[in-house]
Design an enzyme around this catalytic site. Structure first.
Site, short mmCIF file in Angstrom:
data_model
loop_
_atom_site.label_atom_id
_atom_site.label_comp_id
_atom_site.label_asym_id
_atom_site.label_seq_id
_atom_site.Cartn_x
_atom_site.Cartn_y
_atom_site.Cartn_z
N ALA A 47 -92.03 102.54 -69.77
CA ALA A 47 -92.80 101.73 -70.66
C ALA A 47 -91.89 100.62 -71.09
CB ALA A 47 -92.87 102.52 -71.86
N GLY A 104 -92.11 106.16 -68.44
CA GLY A 104 -93.90 106.00 -68.29
C GLY A 104 -94.10 105.73 -66.57
N GLU A 149 -94.28 109.41 -65.53
CA GLU A 149 -95.51 109.86 -66.07
C GLU A 149 -96.73 109.42 -65.40
OE1 GLU A 149 -93.70 108.86 -70.05
OE2 GLU A 149 -93.93 110.88 -70.69
N GLU A 182 -85.67 109.33 -71.43
CA GLU A 182 -85.96 108.81 -72.78
C GLU A 182 -85.00 109.23 -73.70
OE1 GLU A 182 -88.36 109.66 -70.68
OE2 GLU A 182 -90.01 108.43 -70.78
N1 COA Z 1 -88.82 98.09 -70.11
C1 COA Z 1 -88.53 96.59 -70.35
N2 COA Z 1 -87.88 95.70 -69.38
C2 COA Z 1 -87.39 96.63 -68.29
C3 COA Z 1 -87.73 97.79 -68.07
C4 COA Z 1 -88.36 98.52 -69.15
N3 COA Z 1 -88.44 99.89 -69.13
N4 COA Z 1 -87.08 98.26 -67.15
C5 COA Z 1 -86.39 97.22 -66.44
N5 COA Z 1 -86.60 96.06 -67.27
C6 COA Z 1 -86.42 94.58 -66.92
C7 COA Z 1 -84.82 94.47 -67.59
O1 COA Z 1 -84.70 94.19 -68.75
C8 COA Z 1 -84.67 93.21 -66.59
O2 COA Z 1 -85.38 92.26 -67.38
P1 COA Z 1 -84.39 90.61 -67.37
O3 COA Z 1 -83.81 90.19 -65.95
O4 COA Z 1 -85.36 89.91 -68.35
O5 COA Z 1 -83.15 91.15 -68.27
C9 COA Z 1 -85.48 93.27 -65.30
O6 COA Z 1 -86.52 94.28 -65.62
C10 COA Z 1 -84.70 93.97 -64.02
O7 COA Z 1 -83.97 95.24 -64.65
P2 COA Z 1 -82.50 95.16 -64.54
O8 COA Z 1 -81.88 96.41 -65.39
O9 COA Z 1 -81.44 93.91 -64.68
O10 COA Z 1 -82.36 96.03 -63.11
P3 COA Z 1 -81.11 96.91 -62.60
O11 COA Z 1 -81.18 96.95 -60.92
O12 COA Z 1 -79.78 96.52 -63.11
O13 COA Z 1 -81.57 98.38 -63.19
C11 COA Z 1 -82.71 100.03 -63.90
C12 COA Z 1 -82.82 98.99 -62.94
C13 COA Z 1 -84.31 100.76 -63.63
C14 COA Z 1 -81.90 101.42 -63.67
C15 COA Z 1 -82.83 99.58 -65.27
O14 COA Z 1 -83.76 98.39 -65.30
C16 COA Z 1 -83.21 100.68 -66.49
O15 COA Z 1 -82.47 101.53 -66.51
N6 COA Z 1 -84.54 100.34 -66.98
C17 COA Z 1 -85.16 101.14 -68.02
C18 COA Z 1 -85.61 102.51 -67.49
C19 COA Z 1 -86.03 103.63 -68.66
O16 COA Z 1 -85.14 103.75 -69.68
N7 COA Z 1 -87.19 103.71 -68.71
C20 COA Z 1 -87.66 104.47 -69.71
C21 COA Z 1 -88.46 103.58 -70.78
S1 COA Z 1 -89.21 104.79 -72.18
#
Ligand code: COA
Length: 260
Positions: free
Chosen positions: A66, A112, A115, A135
């Protein structure tokens, strides 16, 4: 169909939805969730569509969760509403569609994202895919059905560990756990999903809808899945598909199901 955050393509009874926010790793913001609901609703109502595949755009993510930026400031009430509305219009909605939905997990499927994949009827993954429910690392719990569907798919103990550690598992580990059915290369993922979809399409869409309902009823409170099966089984005898399927068998030819 014109949307801002998703692409919808239709060809030969197959519809493919691509979640298209690659710069945000296809994170599910409110607008994307609403567009997905509308697309699934339109496709469900279109009787020419026999199977729906859902995939993420780009090579990195199915859906990375999400959209955290949208809910970081939410109150208790708003948090509850976010989960309730999301479950209602997307996650439960997809699970209960009568058209089969296959998730093609082409990269990160987190929170999400996982999910959503779990709400689909079954899942395939590319070998670079990573799955998890992170989460609790954000101080919240899965709110789009993750605490319910993950134990259904992998068992309570594995689900507890994955949720508590907020860890990620590889596509192979997910296959071993029963979370995904097949693992293939990224290039082969969509072709494999399409191949499975074409096998599904040869069968009676009316019977498939009845099967989806019966299987889902096993997991519903206060509903006896065996009784649903009896009702759905009986109803099949009144369909044109049943007449065609049994007649074709007895006439030693391939059935041509009218889908009624
Ligand atoms: N919500 C909002 N933005 C998200 C996102 C999320 N769940 N997951 C990734 N993004 C965005 C990042 O903020 C980033 O945006 P920016 O370039 O404007 O800063 C972009 O997507 C790329 O992500 P980034 O984190 O730079 O890539 P990465 O390869 O370093 O890491 C992940 C990849 C998936 C490990 C990391 O993005 C992450 O941990 N995301 C969140 C996962 C999460 O907790 N999901 C559950 C949400 S309830």
């Amino acid at each position: 169909m014109n949307f801002e955050n998703i692409l919808v393509e239709q060809a030969n009874a197959l519809a493919t939805i691509t979640i298209n926010r690659p710069k945000k790793l296809n994170a599910l913001n409110k607008a994307t969730i609403e567009e997905l609901h509308n697309a699934f609703k339109i496709l469900e109502e279109d009787t020419t569509v026999k199977v729906i595949i859902i995939i993420g755009s780009g090579e990195k993510a199915f859906v990375a969760g999400a959209d955290i930026s949208e809910f970081a400031h939410f109150s208790v009430k708003e948090g509850g509403m976010l989960a309730k509305k999301g479950q209602e219009i997307l996650f439960d909605f997809v699970e209960n569609l009568s058209t089969p939905v296959i998730a093609a997990i082409n990269g990160f499927a987190l929170g999400g994202g996982l999910e959503l994949a779990m709400a689909c009827h079954f899942r395939l993954a590319s070998d670079n895919a990573k799955m998890g429910l992170p989460e609790v690392s954000l101080g919240v719990i899965p709110g789009y059905g993750g605490t319910q569907r993950l134990p259904q798919l992998v068992g309570k103990g594995k689900a507890m560990e994955l949720i508590m550690t907020a860890g990620m598992i590889s596509a192979e580990e997910a296959k071993e756990a029963g979370l995904v059915n097949h693992v293939t290369s990224q290039e082969e993922l969509l072709p494999l999903a399409e191949k499975i979809a074409s096998k599904i399409m040869r069968n009676s869409s009316v019977a498939i809808s009845a099967a989806i309902k019966s299987v889902n009823d096993n997991f519903k409170d206060g509903v006896n899945g065996f009784e649903s099966e009896i009702t759905e089984f009986g109803n099949c005898f009144g369909t044109e598909d049943f007449k065609e399927g049994t007649t074709a068998f007895l006439e030693k030819r391939k059935p041509e199901f009218p889908g009624k």
